[in-house]
Design a protein around this motif. Structure first.
Motif, PDB file in Angstrom:
ATOM      1  N   ILE A 215       0.844  -1.198   0.000  1.00  0.00           N
ATOM      2  CA  ILE A 215       0.000   0.000   0.000  1.00  0.00           C
ATOM      3  C   ILE A 215       0.873   1.240   0.000  1.00  0.00           C
ATOM      4  CG2 ILE A 215      -1.829   1.248   1.208  1.00  0.00           C
ATOM      5  CD1 ILE A 215      -2.596  -1.410   2.534  1.00  0.00           C
ATOM      6  N   VAL A 216       0.602   2.152  -0.929  1.00  0.00           N
ATOM      7  CA  VAL A 216       1.341   3.411  -1.033  1.00  0.00           C
ATOM      8  C   VAL A 216       0.329   4.550  -1.126  1.00  0.00           C
ATOM      9  CG1 VAL A 216       2.840   4.791  -2.519  1.00  0.00           C
ATOM     10  CG2 VAL A 216       3.374   2.392  -2.116  1.00  0.00           C
ATOM     11  N   PRO A 217       0.488   5.609  -0.326  1.00  0.00           N
ATOM     12  CA  PRO A 217      -0.471   6.721  -0.392  1.00  0.00           C
ATOM     13  C   PRO A 217      -0.280   7.573  -1.640  1.00  0.00           C
ATOM     14  CG  PRO A 217       1.285   7.221   1.164  1.00  0.00           C
ATOM     15  CD  PRO A 217       1.500   5.793   0.729  1.00  0.00           C
ATOM     16  N   GLY A 239      12.332  -2.654  -7.480  1.00  0.00           N
ATOM     17  CA  GLY A 239      11.642  -2.734  -6.197  1.00  0.00           C
ATOM     18  C   GLY A 239      10.163  -2.430  -6.378  1.00  0.00           C
ATOM     19  N   ARG A 240       9.288  -3.321  -5.926  1.00  0.00           N
ATOM     20  CA  ARG A 240       7.850  -3.128  -6.114  1.00  0.00           C
ATOM     21  C   ARG A 240       7.372  -1.832  -5.462  1.00  0.00           C
ATOM     22  NH1 ARG A 240       4.866  -6.759  -3.507  1.00  0.00           N
ATOM     23  NH2 ARG A 240       3.127  -6.706  -4.969  1.00  0.00           N
ATOM     24  N   GLU A 245       5.420   3.734  -5.831  1.00  0.00           N
ATOM     25  CA  GLU A 245       5.583   5.134  -5.420  1.00  0.00           C
ATOM     26  C   GLU A 245       5.650   6.068  -6.632  1.00  0.00           C
ATOM     27  OE1 GLU A 245       9.037   5.090  -3.024  1.00  0.00           O
ATOM     28  OE2 GLU A 245       8.044   4.211  -1.261  1.00  0.00           O
ATOM     29  N   GLN A 246       6.310   5.637  -7.711  1.00  0.00           N
ATOM     30  CA  GLN A 246       6.363   6.473  -8.914  1.00  0.00           C
ATOM     31  C   GLN A 246       4.959   6.642  -9.505  1.00  0.00           C
ATOM     32  OE1 GLN A 246       8.907   8.268 -10.167  1.00  0.00           O
ATOM     33  NE2 GLN A 246       9.976   7.642  -8.310  1.00  0.00           N
ATOM     34  N   GLY A 247       4.184   5.579  -9.500  1.00  0.00           N
ATOM     35  CA  GLY A 247       2.807   5.695  -9.967  1.00  0.00           C
ATOM     36  C   GLY A 247       1.992   6.625  -9.091  1.00  0.00           C
ATOM     37  N   ALA A 248       2.209   6.551  -7.777  1.00  0.00           N
ATOM     38  CA  ALA A 248       1.490   7.432  -6.856  1.00  0.00           C
ATOM     39  C   ALA A 248       1.864   8.893  -7.090  1.00  0.00           C
ATOM     40  CB  ALA A 248       1.791   7.029  -5.411  1.00  0.00           C
ATOM     41  N   ILE A 249       3.132   9.158  -7.395  1.00  0.00           N
ATOM     42  CA  ILE A 249       3.554  10.537  -7.687  1.00  0.00           C
ATOM     43  C   ILE A 249       2.857  11.053  -8.944  1.00  0.00           C
ATOM     44  CG2 ILE A 249       5.530  11.944  -8.410  1.00  0.00           C
ATOM     45  CD1 ILE A 249       7.276  10.165  -6.603  1.00  0.00           C
TER      46      ILE A 249
END
Length: 528
Positions: A215-217, A239-240, A245-249
């Motif tokens: 889970i990433v915010p 790294g998954r 995290e790049q997608g979340a950004i």
């Protein structure tokens, strides 16, 4: 560690795994060579320790404590070369290693520890270089997506392809906005999504896990809009977590340019309705799981499809926090899914289908539907609401939406002030046409009956079909029909006379009017 055992420099020593076979899945961060009995304090975890045992404790209790200290330090594997100190592995060492699931490997022949160190470190550095390259590639790709304004569903799709894993974008209420899932797995992955998501978040907060969820915010400038969730998947060189995290950004940058969240509402909930109406789902069980994951109850609820004529696209699309169809449905104790941007194709004039869910105990009457329409578009003086049949289950609910769209298309809205509610049972002939629309005999009747008017309107850009519809909508009251056509009475009568000449029919004959009404309903149902 299993990969390390295949390296030639180590395999040449006639290795034998004595303990902790499952521990061989541990990752090796570095190689350390030492015979010291005090080596545990020098370890940071993740090391492969090579030793001949020369300086190990002699007493069994001390030797057992030594192995315990290595396990506590997070050692990945202990490799003991026999011959210099031990001819056989001490039983206490094997017992302690097995108890702590610490991988213990014995070398029966002498090897050059420096060769093992070089081979492992070369592999580690190569992996680190590959990881850096992969992270740069992932960062470049998702930064480009963000700069080009890629929509949220496309970003989620790219994440799913990159990680080869199911990816879900959820809002802060744990409702699914967009999901990229393997075909056929919608039901098991999305069933009871809210409850499972909340449990996974609690586990993440306490250091636990749930079904291997990552889970990433999605947040920026101190504002959090939702979370990205990866459900399982393969190891990625970058790294998954770094990929997610790049997608979340990228998603967060999109939200900064769309602070009201209209895009998430349109893409997530709107596209869902479009896909359902177009039949883009494998089974009703999976479609039901997807709808309920979006926060709209299906099981144990009543569903009804509606079309609100007179409400603008902006009023339908407003985020649920400050307006829109879902907020209007909440006002009557329910939830709603409104068609997306493409849903205007479902009906002429940009009419959009809305699926409303209310609790089973709620009485769905005209007063309830008026409240919904008034909450949806409070500033509109005139609204017409077309409603399909009350349904149970998603299959009937979708049929109700299609029915509402057909009714709105096949019969014109009524002029007047306030909210006019027209239900499926109010239009029995339109319902009949909906069910028979694809029958070749019905289509042939409509084509033969209206062909002269269709040819005239196409050739001259005329309005004879609209005039005929107004006349049929106001039988016996041609003044009202002329008003509905936005024509003066004299021009309206001229149009009627032309229609009668082109058709060669008596427009005062009841049977003729019935046949024309049926033909017009069939044609308008086809326009949808």
């Amino acid at each position: 560690m299993r990969e390390v055992l295949t390296l030639g420099a180590l395999a040449a020593g006639g290795l034998e795994v004595m303990a902790g076979d499952t521990g061989l899945d541990a990752r090796v961060r570095w190689v350390h060579v030492s015979d010291s009995a005090d080596v545990a304090r020098l370890l940071d975890g993740g090391e492969l320790l090579l030793s001949t045992g020369q300086g190990w404790p002699g007493e069994p209790a001390e030797l057992e404590a030594f192995i315990e200290e290595l396990a506590d330090a997070g050692l990945s594997c202990l490799v003991l070369e026999l011959g210099a100190r031990y001819r056989h592995v001490p039983a206490i060492v094997v017992t302690a290693a097995r108890r702590r699931n610490l991988a213990l490997v014995v070398l029966h022949q002498e090897v050059k520890f420096v060769s093992v160190t070089e081979a492992v470190h070369r592999r580690i550095i190569a992996d680190q270089s590959a990881a850096l390259h992969a992270r740069d590639e992932v960062r470049t790709r998702f930064t480009s997506l963000a700069l080009h304004g890629a929509p949220a569903d496309y970003i989620v799709r790219q994440l799913g392809q990159t990680l080869a894993a199911p990816i879900v974008l959820e809002n802060l209420a744990h409702e699914v906005v967009v999901a990229e899932l393997p075909p056929g797995r919608e039901t098991d992955l999305l069933e009871r999504w809210e409850a499972r998501s909340r449990a996974a978040h609690r586990g993440a907060a306490t250091g636990g896990s749930a079904d291997d969820w990552l889970i990433v915010p999605v947040e920026a400038r101190g504002i959090r809009w939702g979370h990205l969730v990866a459900l399982g998947g393969l190891i990625h060189p970058a790294g998954r977590g770094a990929v997610l995290e790049q997608g979340a950004i990228a998603l967060a940058l999109g939200r900064l340019s769309d602070p009201d969240g209209a895009e998430w509402a349109r893409i997530g909930r709107g596209a869902l309705v479009d896909d359902l109406l177009a039949g883009r789902f494998g089974a009703y069980a999976s479609a039901t799981a997807r709808v309920e994951a979006a926060g709209v109850p299906v099981t144990g609820a009543q569903l009804i499809g509606v079309v609100v004529e007179g409400a603008g696209r902006d009023e339908l699309d407003s985020p649920s926090g400050g307006g829109g169809a879902d907020a209007a449905a909440r006002a009557i104790g329910g939830r709603a899914l409104v068609g997306g941007a493409r849903a205007g194709d479902h009906g002429r004039g940009g009419r959009t289908g809305i699926l409303i869910s209310v609790p089973a105990r709620t009485q769905i009457d005209d007063a309830l539907l008026v409240r919904f329409a008034r909450t949806l578009a409070p500033s509109r003086a005139n609204l017409v609401l077309w409603a399909g049949a009350i349904a149970e289950g998603l299959e009937e609910g979708l049929a109700s939406v299609v029915e509402a769209l057909d009714l709105a298309q096949s019969a014109p809205g009524r002029a007047g002030t306030g909210v006019g509610v027209w239900r499926a049972q109010d239009r029995p002939l339109a319902r009949l046409v909906t069910s028979l629309r694809d029958d070749h005999r019905v289509l042939d009747h409509a084509e033969r009956t209206l062909a002269p008017l269709v040819d005239h309107d196409l050739a001259r850009g005329g309005d004879l079909l609209d005039v005929l519809a107004a006349m049929l909508a106001h039988p016996g009251n041609r003044t009202a029909a002329a008003s509905a056509s936005h024509l003066s009475r004299s021009v309206f009568y001229q149009r009627i006379a032309l229609i009668q000449d082109l058709l060669g029919l008596d427009l005062d004959d009841g049977e003729v009017l019935a046949a024309l009404h049926l033909a017009l309903l069939v044609r308008r149902a086809g326009d949808r």
